[in-house]
Write a protein that holds these residues in place. Structure first.
Motif, PDB file in Angstrom:
ATOM      1  N   GLN A  13       1.140  -0.948  -0.335  1.00 57.98           N
ATOM      2  CA  GLN A  13      -0.383   0.069   0.398  1.00 57.98           C
ATOM      3  C   GLN A  13       0.871   1.345   0.162  1.00 57.98           C
ATOM      4  O   GLN A  13       1.476   1.258   0.622  1.00 57.98           O
ATOM      5  CB  GLN A  13      -0.983   0.182   0.990  1.00 57.98           C
ATOM      6  N   GLY A  16      -1.758   4.729   3.575  1.00 56.72           N
ATOM      7  CA  GLY A  16      -2.963   4.113   5.235  1.00 56.72           C
ATOM      8  C   GLY A  16      -2.302   3.034   5.756  1.00 56.72           C
ATOM      9  O   GLY A  16      -1.169   3.192   5.950  1.00 56.72           O
ATOM     10  N   ARG A  17      -2.829   2.425   6.354  1.00 51.98           N
ATOM     11  CA  ARG A  17      -3.016   1.810   7.357  1.00 51.98           C
ATOM     12  C   ARG A  17      -1.892   0.562   7.839  1.00 51.98           C
ATOM     13  O   ARG A  17      -1.071  -0.059   8.158  1.00 51.98           O
ATOM     14  CB  ARG A  17      -4.271   0.684   8.305  1.00 51.98           C
ATOM     15  N   ARG A  55      -2.776   1.084  -4.299  1.00 45.63           N
ATOM     16  CA  ARG A  55      -3.894   1.856  -3.236  1.00 45.63           C
ATOM     17  C   ARG A  55      -3.879  -0.259  -2.946  1.00 45.63           C
ATOM     18  O   ARG A  55      -3.653  -0.603  -3.695  1.00 45.63           O
ATOM     19  CB  ARG A  55      -4.967   1.857  -4.290  1.00 45.63           C
ATOM     20  N   ASP A  56      -4.402  -1.020  -1.719  1.00 46.16           N
ATOM     21  CA  ASP A  56      -4.604  -1.554  -1.362  1.00 46.16           C
ATOM     22  C   ASP A  56      -5.983  -2.595  -2.796  1.00 46.16           C
ATOM     23  O   ASP A  56      -5.008  -3.812  -2.507  1.00 46.16           O
ATOM     24  CB  ASP A  56      -5.593  -1.756   0.341  1.00 46.16           C
ATOM     25  N   ASP A  57      -6.739  -2.016  -2.778  1.00 44.35           N
ATOM     26  CA  ASP A  57      -7.722  -2.653  -3.901  1.00 44.35           C
ATOM     27  C   ASP A  57      -6.622  -3.712  -4.905  1.00 44.35           C
ATOM     28  O   ASP A  57      -7.652  -3.706  -5.471  1.00 44.35           O
ATOM     29  CB  ASP A  57      -8.396  -1.383  -4.339  1.00 44.35           C
ATOM     30  N   ASN A  76      -9.201  -9.463   4.192  1.00 43.37           N
ATOM     31  CA  ASN A  76     -10.097  -8.469   3.897  1.00 43.37           C
ATOM     32  C   ASN A  76     -10.586  -8.502   2.832  1.00 43.37           C
ATOM     33  O   ASN A  76     -11.486  -8.805   1.909  1.00 43.37           O
ATOM     34  CB  ASN A  76     -11.138  -7.869   4.451  1.00 43.37           C
ATOM     35  N   CYS A 105      -7.940  -6.633  12.232  1.00 42.01           N
ATOM     36  CA  CYS A 105      -9.486  -5.695  11.792  1.00 42.01           C
ATOM     37  C   CYS A 105     -10.534  -7.161  11.936  1.00 42.01           C
ATOM     38  O   CYS A 105      -9.886  -8.269  11.495  1.00 42.01           O
ATOM     39  CB  CYS A 105      -9.789  -5.136  11.382  1.00 42.01           C
ATOM     40  N   LEU A 171     -15.537  -2.719   7.986  1.00 39.98           N
ATOM     41  CA  LEU A 171     -14.473  -3.207   9.257  1.00 39.98           C
ATOM     42  C   LEU A 171     -14.343  -2.696  10.564  1.00 39.98           C
ATOM     43  O   LEU A 171     -14.701  -1.148  10.621  1.00 39.98           O
ATOM     44  CB  LEU A 171     -12.993  -2.768   8.138  1.00 39.98           C
ATOM     45  N   SER A 173     -11.944  -2.508  14.717  1.00 40.44           N
ATOM     46  CA  SER A 173     -10.780  -2.880  15.313  1.00 40.44           C
ATOM     47  C   SER A 173     -10.990  -2.247  16.800  1.00 40.44           C
ATOM     48  O   SER A 173     -11.080  -2.920  17.153  1.00 40.44           O
ATOM     49  CB  SER A 173      -9.964  -2.288  14.690  1.00 40.44           C
TER      50      SER A 173
HETATM   51  P1  ATP Z   1      -6.248   2.274  -0.110  1.00 40.05           P
HETATM   52  O1  ATP Z   1      -6.180   4.344  -0.218  1.00 40.05           O
HETATM   53  O2  ATP Z   1      -4.470   2.414   0.026  1.00 40.05           O
HETATM   54  O3  ATP Z   1      -7.494   2.347  -1.104  1.00 40.05           O
HETATM   55  P2  ATP Z   1      -7.957   2.206   2.156  1.00 40.05           P
HETATM   56  O4  ATP Z   1      -8.619   4.221   2.805  1.00 40.05           O
HETATM   57  O5  ATP Z   1      -8.720   1.159   1.306  1.00 40.05           O
HETATM   58  O6  ATP Z   1      -6.803   2.561   1.374  1.00 40.05           O
HETATM   59  P3  ATP Z   1      -6.867   1.746   4.792  1.00 40.05           P
HETATM   60  O7  ATP Z   1      -7.789   2.332   5.737  1.00 40.05           O
HETATM   61  O8  ATP Z   1      -5.672   2.711   4.460  1.00 40.05           O
HETATM   62  O9  ATP Z   1      -7.283   1.086   3.118  1.00 40.05           O
HETATM   63  O10 ATP Z   1      -7.176  -0.137   5.409  1.00 40.05           O
HETATM   64  C1  ATP Z   1      -5.959  -0.795   4.980  1.00 40.05           C
HETATM   65  C2  ATP Z   1      -6.535  -2.088   5.611  1.00 40.05           C
HETATM   66  O11 ATP Z   1      -5.726  -1.830   6.965  1.00 40.05           O
HETATM   67  C3  ATP Z   1      -7.593  -2.411   5.648  1.00 40.05           C
HETATM   68  O12 ATP Z   1      -8.074  -3.080   4.407  1.00 40.05           O
HETATM   69  C4  ATP Z   1      -7.724  -3.743   6.753  1.00 40.05           C
HETATM   70  O13 ATP Z   1      -7.200  -4.796   6.181  1.00 40.05           O
HETATM   71  C5  ATP Z   1      -6.441  -2.786   7.572  1.00 40.05           C
HETATM   72  N1  ATP Z   1      -7.360  -2.493   8.351  1.00 40.05           N
HETATM   73  C6  ATP Z   1      -7.093  -2.643  10.182  1.00 40.05           C
HETATM   74  N2  ATP Z   1      -7.627  -2.525  11.411  1.00 40.05           N
HETATM   75  C7  ATP Z   1      -8.771  -1.841  10.013  1.00 40.05           C
HETATM   76  C8  ATP Z   1      -9.778  -0.771  10.290  1.00 40.05           C
HETATM   77  N3  ATP Z   1     -10.293  -0.309  11.619  1.00 40.05           N
HETATM   78  N4  ATP Z   1     -10.985  -0.114   9.021  1.00 40.05           N
HETATM   79  C9  ATP Z   1     -10.208  -0.705   8.176  1.00 40.05           C
HETATM   80  N5  ATP Z   1      -9.121  -1.134   7.577  1.00 40.05           N
HETATM   81  C10 ATP Z   1      -8.327  -1.792   8.809  1.00 40.05           C
END
Ligand code: ATP
Ligand code: ZN
Length: 226
Positions: A13, A16-17, A55-57, A76, A105, A171, A173
Motif C-alpha cells: 500500500q 494508509g494503515r 492502493r490496497d484494492d 479482507n 481487524c 471492518l 478494530s
Molecule cells: P487505499 O487508499 O490504499 O485504498 P484504504 O482506505 O482502502 O486505502 P486503509 O484504511 O489504509 O485502506 O486500510 C487498509 C487495511 O487495513 C484494511 O483493508 C484492513 O485490512 C486493515 N485495517 C485494520 N484495522 C482497520 C480498521 N479499523 N478499519 C479499516 N481497515 C482496517
C-alpha cells in the motif's frame, strides 16, 4: 502468460494503515530500495526485489495479472476479490501465503444500538450496506438469509442514519467508529490481518528462488516478533 523476469516485484500500500508496517517488515527481511517513497516504483538495491506502491484494492489484481509476484494486503481485501472472482466463474489466481501479525481487524455486522439482536434470521428483507459485497453475499447465502446487499465504497457507517440501509457490514478494530454512529457489532464474518499474498502457481524462472528466500526470511522475522 506473463513474460519471464529476473527481478521480483512486491506490491504494498502506498499510504494508509498497512503502508509503514509493510515497508518495515520488508526492510527487516534485508531489502532496501533507492529512495523514492513518493513514486509508484522503488528499485531494489540489496537484492533484485522491487516495490510497487499502490492502493490496497489494486494488489490482488496485480498478482492475478502477473504484474507483481507478492503483495502485502488485508485478508479482507484478498478474500473479497477472490469471492467476487469466484462469483463470476474466474479461477483462483492468488492465495494468502503467510499471516503477518499486523493490520488486525474484523469484518462484522453492526446494527443500530436499539435493536434487540436475536440472530441472523432477523436479517430477512433488510438492507445491509458494505464495501465487501461478495463476502457478505456468500455469508448470507450459506445461512439461507434473503437480505439486500447495498454496495458502498466508503462511509458505510453512516448509511443507517441516512436511511440508505438498515444495518452495515464493515471492518471493526476498536469499535469506536461504530459507537460514534450508534451502532453495535453483532456477528463476525471474518478475522482479518495483513497477509503476504502470492500467485497460485510459482513462476518458473529466477523469481522462484527469490520467492523461496524471501519467505524464509519473512518466517524468521515474523517469528522473532511473537
Ligand atoms: P487505499 O487508499 O490504499 O485504498 P484504504 O482506505 O482502502 O486505502 P486503509 O484504511 O489504509 O485502506 O486500510 C487498509 C487495511 O487495513 C484494511 O483493508 C484492513 O485490512 C486493515 N485495517 C485494520 N484495522 C482497520 C480498521 N479499523 N478499519 C479499516 N481497515 C482496517
Ligand atoms: Zn483501499
Amino acid at each position: 502468460t506473463a513474460p519471464a523476469r529476473d527481478r521480483l516485484r512486491i506490491a504494498i500500500q502506498k499510504s494508509g494503515r498497512l503502508a509503514e508496517p509493510a515497508r518495515s517488515l520488508l526492510t527487516a527481511c534485508g531489502l532496501s530500495w533507492r529512495q523514492s517513497r513518493d513514486k509508484l516504483f522503488c528499485y531494489g538495491e540489496s537484492l533484485p526485489v522491487d516495490l510497487l506502491l499502490v492502493r490496497d484494492d489494486d494488489i490482488p489484481g496485480l498478482i492475478a495479472d502477473g504484474v507483481c509476484d507478492f503483495g502485502i494486503v488485508g485478508r479482507n481485501e484478498l478474500d473479497e476479490q477472490g469471492a467476487a472472482r469466484r462469483r463470476i466463474g474466474l479461477p483462483d489466481a492468488y492465495q494468502a501465503l503467510r499471516g503477518l501479525n499486523f493490520g488486525q481487524c474484523r469484518l462484522m455486522l453492526a446494527v443500530p444500538e436499539e435493536w434487540d439482536w436475536q440472530g441472523v434470521q432477523q436479517l430477512a428483507g433488510k438492507r445491509i450496506a458494505t464495501s465487501y459485497p461478495a463476502i457478505l453475499a456468500d455469508w448470507l447465502a450459506e445461512r439461507g438469509v434473503d437480505a439486500q446487499v447495498v454496495e458502498l465504497s466508503g462511509s458505510v457507517e453512516i448509511a443507517p442514519r441516512l436511511g440508505t440501509a438498515d444495518l452495515i457490514c464493515d471492518l471493526v478494530s476498536s469499535g469506536a467508529t461504530l459507537a460514534a454512529n450508534q451502532l453495535k457489532p453483532v456477528e463476525t464474518l471474518l478475522e482479518s490481518e495483513a497477509v503476504l499474498a502470492g500467485p497460485v502457481k510459482t513462476p518458473d524462472d529466477a523469481r522462484a528462488g527469490l520467492m523461496a528466500m524471501l519467505l524464509r526470511r519473512l518466517d524468521g522475522v515474523v517469528k522473532l516478533q511473537d
